[in-house]
Design a protein around this motif. Structure first.
Motif, short mmCIF file in Angstrom:
data_model
loop_
_atom_site.label_atom_id
_atom_site.label_comp_id
_atom_site.label_asym_id
_atom_site.label_seq_id
_atom_site.Cartn_x
_atom_site.Cartn_y
_atom_site.Cartn_z
N ASN B 189 0.84 -1.20 0.00
CA ASN B 189 0.00 0.00 0.00
C ASN B 189 0.88 1.25 0.00
N ARG B 190 1.90 1.22 0.88
CA ARG B 190 2.78 2.38 0.97
C ARG B 190 3.42 2.66 -0.39
N THR B 191 3.85 1.60 -1.05
CA THR B 191 4.48 1.75 -2.36
C THR B 191 3.50 2.39 -3.35
N LEU B 192 2.29 1.86 -3.38
CA LEU B 192 1.30 2.39 -4.31
C LEU B 192 1.00 3.86 -4.03
N GLN B 193 0.82 4.14 -2.74
CA GLN B 193 0.44 5.50 -2.39
C GLN B 193 1.52 6.51 -2.75
N SER B 194 2.75 6.03 -2.85
CA SER B 194 3.83 6.96 -3.16
C SER B 194 3.90 7.29 -4.65
N LEU B 195 3.17 6.53 -5.44
CA LEU B 195 3.21 6.80 -6.88
C LEU B 195 2.58 8.16 -7.18
N GLY B 196 3.19 8.87 -8.10
CA GLY B 196 2.68 10.20 -8.44
C GLY B 196 1.24 10.18 -8.92
N ALA B 197 0.94 9.22 -9.78
CA ALA B 197 -0.41 9.15 -10.34
C ALA B 197 -1.45 8.94 -9.25
N VAL B 198 -1.12 8.07 -8.31
CA VAL B 198 -2.06 7.79 -7.22
C VAL B 198 -2.21 9.02 -6.34
N ARG B 199 -1.10 9.65 -6.02
CA ARG B 199 -1.17 10.84 -5.17
C ARG B 199 -2.02 11.92 -5.80
N LYS B 200 -1.88 12.06 -7.12
CA LYS B 200 -2.66 13.09 -7.80
C LYS B 200 -4.16 12.81 -7.72
N VAL B 201 -4.53 11.55 -7.97
CA VAL B 201 -5.95 11.21 -7.92
C VAL B 201 -6.48 11.37 -6.51
N ARG B 202 -5.70 10.92 -5.50
CA ARG B 202 -6.13 11.08 -4.11
C ARG B 202 -6.34 12.55 -3.77
#
Lengths: 319, 319
Positions: B189-202
């Motif tokens: 989860n931590r890895t995914l959340q650190s992705l730029g694309a994910v952060r932007k959508v969040r």
DNA sequence: TCGCCGTATGGGCAAATACTCACGCGCACC
DNA sequence: GGTGCGCGTGAGTATTTGCCCATACGGCGA
């Protein structure tokens, strides 16, 4: 059966519920009858009552290729800011039925805006149909204003009342034009126009952000005549000098130029001449008889928006 | 492909026209057949096709007295900014059918706004129904963003896809959450959340101007379980610590307080906690099973808007 | 080229729906 | 209190609709 609260429900409530079950729930009238504890006859009557009372609105969610083509052609030829063409219903049916839902959508589009707008309205069967087809929305931020009165020469209010109905549906402040459409003399008109109330409404109407009008033909079945504002003789005389159509009572020729008629001095309503992309004037009209009137109004830009039906659109473009 | 799509388009056109004549024009299928030059059978098939394809939308324009009462009571008790209660369709019918048109109206209300809005969306059957019932409107000024992914643990996209469908209908830019709903470990989860694309959508989802969510129950038929995100054992354990319902996968108790569960660390979606009058969160849900979950979410204000049906509304208020 | 299969079509029929009519009830006016 | 009127009701009936089935058409592989 289990729904005891149905007992005290008003007839319209029952009708609405029956229609809901029928159209949205897809139940048969038999099922509705047993669900609501009624005879099948009664269920049927409730459903048909709901339809007749306009409780049920049907809308088409598909842009027919032919209509879209006509819209594009009209937009291009006349530089329209809004244009909707709905399928025709065959020659023997009232075209108002066809265009009313689309006109209602245009109105809803305006009503949905957040800022406060001034919405000016003409009269006529088409506008009345539009209002009937409108979903009730609370839009108290807008102001509704009449372009003309709804009282005939003899004092009867036979002309289709639009603004009060609309105001009722959207709960917006409204400013009817508190005078007859036509008065007997120039002097009477001058007196009326000098009244503060009239001046205020006129001012508001002239400053409208968007205007919805019907378009009247000047042929033998001219609304101005059938509604008793013109005699047959007057109509023929006006036809002779080139009348092609009429918006809010103001008559124009085939190029859409307003005619300089003696009648004008007795008209109390506001003449529409403000159509711009920022302050559009939307014409709501359909029917073989109105083609000439519509083409003229579009040509000079008296209206720069249009809701009509397929045969009318084709007729306009054919000229 | 283009040839077949042309075929489909023209068939849809025919279907739409037939349905228009039927529902708006009030012609019989016989009349439609002769009008369009078809057999009656074909006319019938076209009409039913149009209905099945959702080309025709039927809406009820009558606030049933009982529903209005329930709306008022819910508004008052929970301080809701939006509330719609639609008539029930009887116990054996899918309540989504009943609430979908009303939910679609709420969505249309948002889409009709001129300014650019960020609209966040959950998943689920109810939201899917809402999107299906929505009239296509061009609303490219808004942005649509997912609160959570739509991929299950096993990689399948079985969860009801909402955002793409909606985006297709309104032609708005859209930001699906590009990750599974649930991952196997905190590290993943931590890895995914650190992705730029994910952060932007969040970030976008957290800044949403309005949010539409389904509400899941935590009883034996919990969507989280039937959709494969929880095993029966996990569900029972979570029930034991007081789970009452779930929004976008985040589980809360009977007071609507989010529970501190081990599961949370593996959830990738955005937790909804921003409901304010200015940034409403609208819950779309109905059904006996969801009453507890809805009451809880309303109590703490996880949602401050509601679209539901009559029996569910009554059930919420009864508690 | 032939035969097979999937799909679309129109006829026929049962179900569902809309309409008509006669009756009954309540209400107002006589 | 009688009588007539109007409205709503249910029964009966005509029309309309939805569905099933036999059949025709067209593509495709043998």
């Amino acid at each position: 059966m289990s729904l005891t609260s149905d007992m005290d429900a008003s007839i319209d409530d029952q009708a609405a519920r029956a229609a809901w079950l029928y159209y949205v729930g897809g139940l048969t009238q038999d099922q509705i009858a047993s669900e609501m504890g009624l005879s099948r006859q009664r269920a049927q009557r409730l459903v048909s009552r709901a339809v007749a009372a306009g409780l049920i609105h049907v809308r088409l969610n598909h842009h027919l290729a032919r209509c879209v083509e006509l819209e594009a052609a009209l937009r291009a030829r006349f530089g329209l800011v809004r244009c909707r063409v709905m399928p025709g219903l065959g020659p023997s049916r009232d075209p108002v039925r066809s265009i009313a839902p689309a006109a209602a959508e245009e109105m809803e589009r305006v009503l949905a805006e957040n800022g406060s707008r001034v919405i000016a309205l003409g009269t006529g069967r088409a506008l009345r149909g539009m209002v009937d087809a409108l979903s009730p929305v609370e839009a108290p931020q807008h102001r509704l204003v009449s372009l003309l009165g709804n009282i005939a020469l003899d004092g009867s209010a036979s002309y289709f009342e639009v603004i009060m109905r609309l105001a009722e549906k959207v709960r917006a402040p409204h400013y009817p034009m508190p005078v007859p459409v036509l008065v007997d003399s120039v002097e009477e008109n001058r007196t009326l126009q000098s009244l503060g109330a009239v001046r205020k409404v006129r001012g508001l109407a002239q400053a409208a952000d968007v205007t919805f009008v019907g378009v009247g033909q000047m042929s033998e079945d001219a609304p101005l005549m059938t509604d008793g504002f013109l005699t047959a003789d007057e109509l023929h005389e006006i036809q002779r000098v080139g009348a092609a159509g009429e918006v809010a009572g103001w008559i124009y020729d085939r190029q859409g130029r307003y005619l300089d008629l003696a009648l004008n001095a007795r008209l109390t309503g506001v003449r529409v001449e403000i159509a711009t992309p920022e302050r559009p004037v939307i014409g709501i009209a359909a029917g073989e008889a109105k083609i000439v009137a519509l083409r003229a109004a579009l040509t000079s830009g008296i209206i720069n928006g249009l809701v009509t039906d397929e045969p009318t659109a084709a007729g306009i473009l054919a000229g």
